[in-house]
Design an enzyme around this catalytic site. Structure first.
Site, PDB file in Angstrom:
ATOM      1  N   PRO A 144       1.182  -1.023  -0.313  1.00 47.59           N
ATOM      2  CA  PRO A 144      -0.093   0.429   0.198  1.00 47.59           C
ATOM      3  C   PRO A 144       0.766   1.186   0.287  1.00 47.59           C
ATOM      4  O   PRO A 144       2.269   0.770   0.113  1.00 47.59           O
ATOM      5  CB  PRO A 144      -0.925  -0.109   1.221  1.00 47.59           C
ATOM      6  CG  PRO A 144       0.007  -1.030   3.009  1.00 47.59           C
ATOM      7  CD  PRO A 144       0.906  -1.610   0.998  1.00 47.59           C
ATOM      8  N   SER A 178     -13.417 -13.247  -0.632  1.00 46.58           N
ATOM      9  CA  SER A 178     -12.396 -14.008   0.930  1.00 46.58           C
ATOM     10  C   SER A 178     -13.862 -13.521   1.708  1.00 46.58           C
ATOM     11  O   SER A 178     -14.010 -13.535   3.171  1.00 46.58           O
ATOM     12  CB  SER A 178     -11.616 -13.170   0.762  1.00 46.58           C
ATOM     13  OG  SER A 178     -11.493 -11.363   0.823  1.00 46.58           O
ATOM     14  N   LYS A 187      -5.060  -8.288   6.527  1.00 47.23           N
ATOM     15  CA  LYS A 187      -5.794  -8.158   6.624  1.00 47.23           C
ATOM     16  C   LYS A 187      -5.859  -8.332   8.693  1.00 47.23           C
ATOM     17  O   LYS A 187      -6.371  -7.723   9.019  1.00 47.23           O
ATOM     18  CB  LYS A 187      -6.321  -9.613   6.097  1.00 47.23           C
ATOM     19  CG  LYS A 187      -7.376  -9.258   5.247  1.00 47.23           C
ATOM     20  CD  LYS A 187      -7.554 -10.325   4.477  1.00 47.23           C
ATOM     21  CE  LYS A 187      -8.150 -10.761   3.185  1.00 47.23           C
ATOM     22  NZ  LYS A 187      -8.884 -11.983   2.608  1.00 47.23           N
TER      23      LYS A 187
END
Length: 775
Positions: free
Chosen positions: A355, A677, A720
């Site tokens: 990111p 997901s 995550k």
């Protein structure tokens, strides 16, 4: 001359010349022995024996250094010159041969036997004489040193021996060859040898003449070009163009010759320079060629920096510039270790994927610093033209090399660290596909002969260490992705952000805002408060902006004189930046029915999604909202189908689809969401709504679901997990097959979370749902 057959006579050794009978010659005499011999001769009958030295360089020859056959000569005149030498005029009379040396002290005195010519004036001799005259005539015509009058004086000679001697005296021969003629007693043999020498000399003179003519033509052409250039200079001067191209072309030619470029490139540069010299300055092509030559000269072809292969030093620099990122650092150190042993490894092609704000670009700069290589950065965001990579052909107006060659020119070495930033942001249109052009650049087996349309000559990129960056590798074409080694940078934990802020961001911002450490201090808990309540990101870019904002406000306070120094606390952060932008702990504050927390992966790092399900009377209509992608919608359909098939086992009314319409919504409806997901999260929320059992507020989950209820593995577990940790969750349900990815998660995060591996939805529901249903 008397008829004695034997004589005792002074000897004068000759250096570099020889005299024949019947020939008159001027000599300069300077050696002591020679002067003594002359004085002896002038007292007596003026006769002296002249014989050549075998070696010209000998100043004081011995008897063995003088040819035995020479010429008895008459000294006609003698003149003393101011410099001490004596000039004499001698006339050769007769051949003679030395039999012995009588005296060698003050001067040479020798005993000689006179030699009579063996001649017979028959038809053969006459033929030889005519042939010799013809050959001599041809020799005179070719020779630039003799005049036609010479032939007239020789033609009147009737004695064959004398004729041969006189012709031989006019020839430019070596002393050895002249001595050979002198030693031939038989006149026919002498004429025959002379003819052979004349024939050979004519061939040599003929070749010399041809060479001379070629040289003359070349000189004439050069002189003509020089004359024309001088005229051009004069015209250009009148036109105010100073010296025109001449000095520029000379300077460029010297630069090209001195440049360390491959021979084929050098030949091309010189060829283009010749074209440039001939084309008028007013021509448009002149500027194109000039730019091309300049690019060839400015590109590095052989210049390279020496790598610093000290692994400990490199590790120290990487740790100093960046906190964490252990995998990337380890990869760079591995490259250094291999390079130290082999010194020939091709540059790796690394892709730093992660990111924004996690330090991908600055990490590449630190790699260059640790290797002590030059650093070049090229941004590929928005590039959609193939020519941006490969360059434009020179036939186009304003043509330029591509960004790769431009970057190499900036680098000035053939082994820089070359950063290709935002490689996932390239696109394509009717002008070509730049990603396809990048295939050659990023292929270690091909990039040693990279072809740029502008440069045209192959360029070696094999020694370049390419590093690319990407936010989302899913958008990179597969063939291009296959050429790169992916190094994932997931993002930072709160603890890592705190270290980065205290060790890097705050000192940098203090320096940029002119603040001293004594004027502004940050407490550790204040930094943590800033991270939790004013930023919500995987990287540290917004965190640095908040720190910069605090520095600006404190600078204003100090400059205005209100305070001399400040210490930033939680309260000060809130006073200066306003109310918190985010609530720390995004998890639900209480257990709710029909609401489950999912974990998502985006290009900006990990995130949490609150998935809501509501039931309303109806006939089993399934509604999906929240700007969901096709894959996510299909996950919801799969979850719905599984719940219908297992309704009784889940203590759900088997006919619920005939009684209720089900609405599934994912908040932040303006944000696009997609991916498989969220399957188990949607299924859990639907089961919670249908069974009236609340979902535990501290539980987050991720995993793909099948029609049989199996939980399939997902990607981006680290990102995550970090988002779950930021959100304040304590339990995460993950697919069983993702257990292997837990090693990548920082220990500080794992200590705060409980991971529940699940292979089937039944295991998910046991953990996520409370057993007691609410009324």
């Amino acid at each position: 001359m008397n008829n004695e057959k034997n004589l005792t006579i002074p000897l004068l050794p000759l250096r570099g010349l020889l005299i024949y009978p019947s020939v008159v010659l001027h000599l300069d005499v300077g050696r002591d022995k020679s002067v003594e011999a002359l004085e002896k001769v002038m007292v007596n009958d003026h006769r002296i024996f002249l014989a050549a030295q075998k070696e010209i360089s000998l100043e004081d020859p011995e008897s063995s250094d003088i040819y035995e056959v020479g010429t008895i000569s008459m000294v006609k005149q003698m003149l003393k010159l101011p410099n001490g030498t004596i000039r004499i005029l001698v006339e050769g009379e007769q051949r003679a041969q030395i039999t012995s040396f009588d005296k060698t002290d003050d001067y040479f005195e020798v005993n000689v036997d006179l030699i009579e010519d063996e001649e017979e004036l028959d038809i053969e001799t006459q033929a030889l004489m005519r042939n010799a005259l013809d050959q001599f005539n041809g020799y005179i015509k070719l020779s630039s040193k003799m005049t036609p009058e010479t032939l007239a004086t020789v033609s009147d000679i009737e004695e064959p021996g004398r004729l041969a001697d006189v012709i031989a005296s006019h020839l430019s021969l070596k002393i050895k060859e002249k001595q050979e003629i002198l030693e031939v007693i038989n006149v026919k043999d002498r004429l025959q040898k002379l003819i052979e020498i004349l024939t050979n000399e004519q061939e040599v003179l003929g070749i010399e003449k041809k060479i001379g003519q070629r040289v003359k033509k070349s000189m004439e052409r050069t002189q003509k070009e020089y004359y024309l250039r001088e005229q051009m200079k004069a015209i250009q001067k009148e036109l105010g163009e100073k010296e025109g191209k001449d000095s520029e072309v000379t300077s460029l030619r010297e630069e090209i010759v001195a440049a360390e470029m491959p021979q084929n490139v050098k030949d091309t540069a010189l060829k283009e320079l010749n074209r440039y010299e001939k084309i008028p300055s007013s021509s448009a092509e002149s500027g194109v060629i000039r730019n091309y030559i300049d690019w060839l000269l400015r590109l590095p072809w052989t210049n390279q920096t020496e790598d610093d292969l000290d692994i400990n030093h490199a590790e120290e620099i990487l740790n100093q510039d960046h906190y964490g990122l252990e995998k990337v650092k380890e990869r760079v150190l591995e490259y250094l270790a291999v390079q130290k042993l082999t010194r020939s490894m091709k540059g790796p092609i690394l892709c730093l994927a992660g990111p924004p704000g996690v330090g991908k670009t600055s990490l590449a700069r630190s790699v260059a610093k640790s290797l002590q290589r030059h650093f070049v950065r090229v941004s590929l965001g928005g590039v959609r033209d193939e020519a941006e990579i490969r360059g434009h052909r020179r036939t186009y107006v304003g043509a330029m090399p591509g960004r790769i060659i431009q970057g190499m020119k900036k680098a000035e070495t053939i082994n820089p660290v070359f950063l290709l930033d935002e490689i996932d942001k390239m696109s394509n249109d009717f002008r070509g596909d730049p990603a396809s052009a990048m295939l050659e650049v990023l292929d270690p087996e091909q990039n040693n002969t990279f072809s740029d349309h502008y440069i045209e000559e192959p360029y070696d990129l094999s020694k370049v260490m390419f590093i690319t960056t990407a936010n989302n590798i899913a958008t990179i074409p597969r063939p291009l992705l296959d050429r790169m080694e992916i190094l994932q940078i997931a993002g930072y934990t709160e603890v890592e952000k705190q270290h980065i802020a205290l060790g890097h961001l705050i000192p940098r911002q203090l320096e940029e805002h002119g603040l001293k450490k004594s004027q502004l201090k940050f407490r550790d808990d204040a930094v943590l408060f800033l991270i939790r309540h004013y930023t919500r990101e995987a990287g540290v870019r917004n965190l640095e902006r908040r720190i910069a904002s605090l520095c600006r406000k404190v600078t204003k306070i100090i400059v205005s004189g209100k305070k001399k120094s400040m210490t930033i606390t939680d309260k000060q952060v809130e006073n200066l930046l306003g109310k918190p932008l985010f609530r720390y702990g995004l998890a639900e504050t209480e257990d709710q029915i029909g609401v489950a927390t999912g974990l998502a992966y985006t290009a900006f790092g990990g995130d949490t999604l609150s998935i809501e399900v509501s039931l309303s009377p109806g006939k089993g209509k399934l509604t999906l909202t929240g700007k969901l992608g096709d894959v996510m919608k299909e996950s919801a359909q799969a979850a719905f189908s599984y719940i219908r098939s297992k309704a009784e086992e889940l203590t759900i009314d088997p006919k619920f689809h005939e009684k209720y319409d089900i609405h599934i919504h994912v908040p932040e409806g303006a944000t696009p969401k997609d991916g498989p997901s969220a399957g188990i999260t949607i299924a859990t929320a639907v089961v919670s709504a249908l069974t009236n059992k609340p979902v535990k507020k501290e539980v987050g989950m991720t995993g793909e679901i099948t029609l049989r209820g199996r939980v399939l593995p997902i990607g981006g577990l680290k990102e995550k997990t970090l988002s779950a940790h930021r959100a304040g969750l304590s339990t995460i349900i993950i697919p069983k097959e993702n257990e292997r990815d837990l090693d990548d998660i920082p220990e500080s995060v794992k200590d705060d979370l409980t991971f529940i591996p699940a292979a089937h939805l039944d295991e998910v529901l046991k953990v996520a749902l409370k057993d007691v249903a609410r009324k």
